[in-house]
Enzyme design. Structure first.
Site: not given
Ligand code: NI
Length: 135
Positions: A40, A80, A125
């Protein structure tokens, strides 16, 4: 006189929190949704703080262009749109929790700073969950 300069950055990355030696049930019990076998993503927000003395000539603690480029190379280009578990070598044998990601970022940036500077890393996060590491 020591002053802190800060730069914000951002990266999106996927991860899965699991302990390889545990079965799926135990990983699910400990890590919940973060142990989802299909991974996820998070929109990570990073704050890099560099503390040092002001250069009397430039008036800078650190040239922010240099800090920007350092974060781009060491963090954004490396993390990224990556699957942290599978594509980032630092997490091959290290759980990519926010805590560990902050430590990895710290260890990647620190060697590029002058020795008189101190570094601390704040990593969000989620908008409400964040960690800080200062070495
Ligand atoms: Ni997660």
């Amino acid at each position: 006189m020591r002053v802190t300069v800060s730069r914000k950055a951002h990266f999106n990355a996927a991860h899965r929190l699991y302990v390889k030696s545990w079965d799926d049930a135990k990983n699910e019990a400990i890590f919940g949704k973060c142990s989802n076998p299909y991974f996820h993503g998070h929109n990570y927000e990073l704050i890099v703080n560099v503390t040092g003395t002001i250069d009397p000539v430039t008036g800078y603690v650190m040239d922010m262009k240099v800090l920007k480029d350092l974060i781009k190379v060491e963090v954004e280009d490396a993390f990224d749109h990556k699957n942290l578990n599978e594509q980032v070598p630092e997490f091959a044998d290290l759980i990519p929790s926010a805590e560990n990601i902050a430590v990895v970022i710290y260890n990647k940036i620190l060697p590029h700073l002058d020795e008189d500077k101190t570094l601390d890393i704040v990593l969000y996060e989620t908008p409400r969950n964040f960690v800080k590491y200062s070495g």
